[in-house]
Design an enzyme around this catalytic site. Structure first.
Site, PDB file in Angstrom:
ATOM      1  N   HIS A 187     -19.178  36.485 -22.181  1.00  0.00           N
ATOM      2  CA  HIS A 187     -19.839  36.909 -23.424  1.00  0.00           C
ATOM      3  C   HIS A 187     -21.096  37.719 -23.103  1.00  0.00           C
ATOM      4  O   HIS A 187     -21.517  38.558 -23.899  1.00  0.00           O
ATOM      5  CB  HIS A 187     -20.246  35.703 -24.276  1.00  0.00           C
ATOM      6  CG  HIS A 187     -19.089  34.969 -24.878  1.00  0.00           C
ATOM      7  ND1 HIS A 187     -18.439  33.957 -24.223  1.00  0.00           N
ATOM      8  CD2 HIS A 187     -18.468  35.105 -26.082  1.00  0.00           C
ATOM      9  CE1 HIS A 187     -17.470  33.479 -24.992  1.00  0.00           C
ATOM     10  NE2 HIS A 187     -17.471  34.163 -26.129  1.00  0.00           N
ATOM     11  N   ASP A 259      -9.388  39.737 -25.200  1.00  0.00           N
ATOM     12  CA  ASP A 259     -10.478  38.861 -25.633  1.00  0.00           C
ATOM     13  C   ASP A 259     -11.423  39.707 -26.473  1.00  0.00           C
ATOM     14  O   ASP A 259     -11.315  40.946 -26.522  1.00  0.00           O
ATOM     15  CB  ASP A 259     -11.192  38.254 -24.423  1.00  0.00           C
ATOM     16  CG  ASP A 259     -11.902  36.948 -24.759  1.00  0.00           C
ATOM     17  OD1 ASP A 259     -11.989  36.594 -25.949  1.00  0.00           O
ATOM     18  OD2 ASP A 259     -12.387  36.279 -23.830  1.00  0.00           O
TER      19      ASP A 259
END
Length: 489
Positions: A187, A259
């Protein structure tokens, strides 16, 4: 140049988009009607406070306007839950299931989870995580993994796939090619797995091979590099990873989902529209745009894809191939019947089986009226703010911060009473370990409960390991400690 409705619709067929609230906005409804493949739900879209009807109404509205779109979410059970945001999940997560090591249980739990999702109108679960968690300090996988042994992860990953898809929900094995040996969170960064090609194939790829053999309908990528496999940038953007390895070596023929493309591990420094085009070029079929990419961001991504085809940079055939793969999964989900009926206590029974007690056995007589303190731990980005701990069963539980509180105060409060200290991934937080060690030096009879990975064991009388922090994990520990029944949800 004038708009090309056919090309716009093809681009839409590769998009998995988020939206703002618990009601579908007009831009989303119009987009679904114009071919957007599906949506990804997050906490901000789900309100189950008054029961399931609001969510069912939302998913019906999306399905009606979009012609059976893919309605997805990250619902792993355990720590990563969307439908359990308010109180924690009713299903044990992968670490707990791996600790039990009963593949029939894993399959049954995922069938139950899938049946609940299907009953709510959801059609794709961005799960299971089949990462082999070999890095103890991994900040993003941890209890989301079935364990550190590739063979164990492979057999339980395959069982989870079978369970979800038996319930009529498409499974997405993740995070390909394997996020378990990283010590950075994609992230925020671009992690690298520095291992030999031989080890990567035997460890990281083995569970994905098992998922493919189990018939998984989708595989979700990771924003990680694996130099020994020739993957030097994010795997999400790597044709080497997605075409040569996933499709060529593992034989996967289904839908590849990126993702979230708003993650720094993939969009920095190129931006999400460019990352989207590169992901399609690499072999992704469905682009998950993350949590906060709404109308303007979706339009920018679509425009970038259309321009890539118009300019000749990306062949139209690649877009058509991706659109057909998303359409195939949409047809599969639309053809599924009613979900099976599953015993409601299955998740709790599984969580009970996962609890391990190390040290002296527990006696309820020795734990009457305990002082329970919880050492707070920051939630990972993937987990979010979901309740955890023993407070529902021990109402006087105190949540404290190791850096700001003092062991002496806790010891004074617990004078003459049993002491229970609850931690989560204590091995990752030095201040927590120091605090608990200080308690145990004075109170070696203390019980320490670990609700994350049980990597560190303090010098205490009894160490209780739940292998997860879901609501059912907490209840299982509370029962062991003699806690009062939780209030009915």
């Amino acid at each position: 140049m004038p708009a090309d409705p056919t090309l716009d619709r093809l681009a839409n067929a590769t998009l998995l988009v988020p939206f703002e609230s618990t009601a579908a906005p007009r831009w989303l409804l119009d987009g679904l009607a114009d071919g957007i493949a599906g949506v990804c739900l997050f906490h901000n879209n789900i309100d189950l406070s008054d029961g399931p009807e609001a969510l069912k109404g939302l998913t019906r509205a999306l399905a009606d306007v979009g012609g059976d779109p893919l309605i997805s979410l990250d619902e792993e059970g355990g720590d990563v839950t969307r439908i359990g945001q308010a109180a924690g999940s009713g299903y044990p997560g992968n670490a707990a299931l791996g600790a039990v090591d009963d593949t029939a249980l894993t399959e049954d739990v995922h069938t139950a989870l899938g049946a609940e999702l299907r009953g709510l109108g959801l059609t794709v679960d961005l799960a299971p995580s089949v990462d082999v968690n070999t890095a103890a300090d991994n900040p993003v996988i941890g209890t989301r993994s079935f364990g550190s042994d590739a063979a164990l992860v492979a057999r339980h990953g395959a069982a989870a796939v079978r369970g979800l898809q038996a319930a009529g929900v498409a499974a997405a094995a993740k995070h390909f090619p394997g996020h378990g040996a990283t010590e950075l969170d994609s992230h925020l960064d671009l992690p690298s797995v520095d291992a030999s090609a031989e080890l990567l194939r035997e460890r990281e790829l083995r569970p994905f091979r098992a998922a493919v053999e189990a018939g998984v309908l989708a595989v979700l990528t990771a924003h990680i590099t694996l130099p020994a496999l020739g993957v030097d940038g994010p795997a999400t953007l790597s044709r080497r990873a997605l075409v040569e390895v996933l499709r060529g070596e593992l034989g996967f023929t289904g839908m590849v989902i990126s993702d979230a493309l708003d993650m720094d591990g993939v969009r920095r420094p190129i931006g999400m529209p460019e990352a989207s085009v590169r992901a399609l070029e690499a072999g992704c079929d469905l682009l998950c745009l993350g949590r906060y990419s709404y109308a303007d961001e979706v339009a920018a991504v679509r425009a970038a894809i259309v321009e890539a085809v118009r300019s000749g940079r990306m062949p139209a055939a690649r877009l058509e191939e991706a659109a057909e793969r998303t359409a195939a999964v949409r047809r599969w989900t639309a053809a599924q019947g009613a979900p099976p009926q599953i015993p409601s206590d299955l998740g709790l029974d599984g969580a009970r089986r996962a609890v391990q007690v190390v040290g002296e056995p527990l006696s309820p007589a020795d734990l009457a009226d305990p002082v329970v303190v919880e050492l707070d731990a920051p939630a990972g980005i993937a987990v979010g703010e979901v309740p955890w701990g023993l407070a529902p069963w021990f109402p006087d539980t105190e949540r404290i911060t190791a850096e700001e509180d003092a062991p002496s105060r806790v010891l004074a409060r617990a004078s003459g009473r049993p002491l229970v200290a609850v931690v989560r991934d204590a091995h990752r937080f030095p201040a927590t370990r120091e605090f608990v060690s200080a308690l145990c030096r004075v109170r070696p009879d203390a019980v320490v409960v670990e609700m994350g990975l049980p990597v560190w064991r303090p010098e205490c009388r009894t160490h209780v390991r739940s292998h997860g922090a879901a609501r059912v994990n907490g209840q299982s520990v509370a029962e062991l400690l003699g806690g009062v029944p939780a209030p009915v949800r």
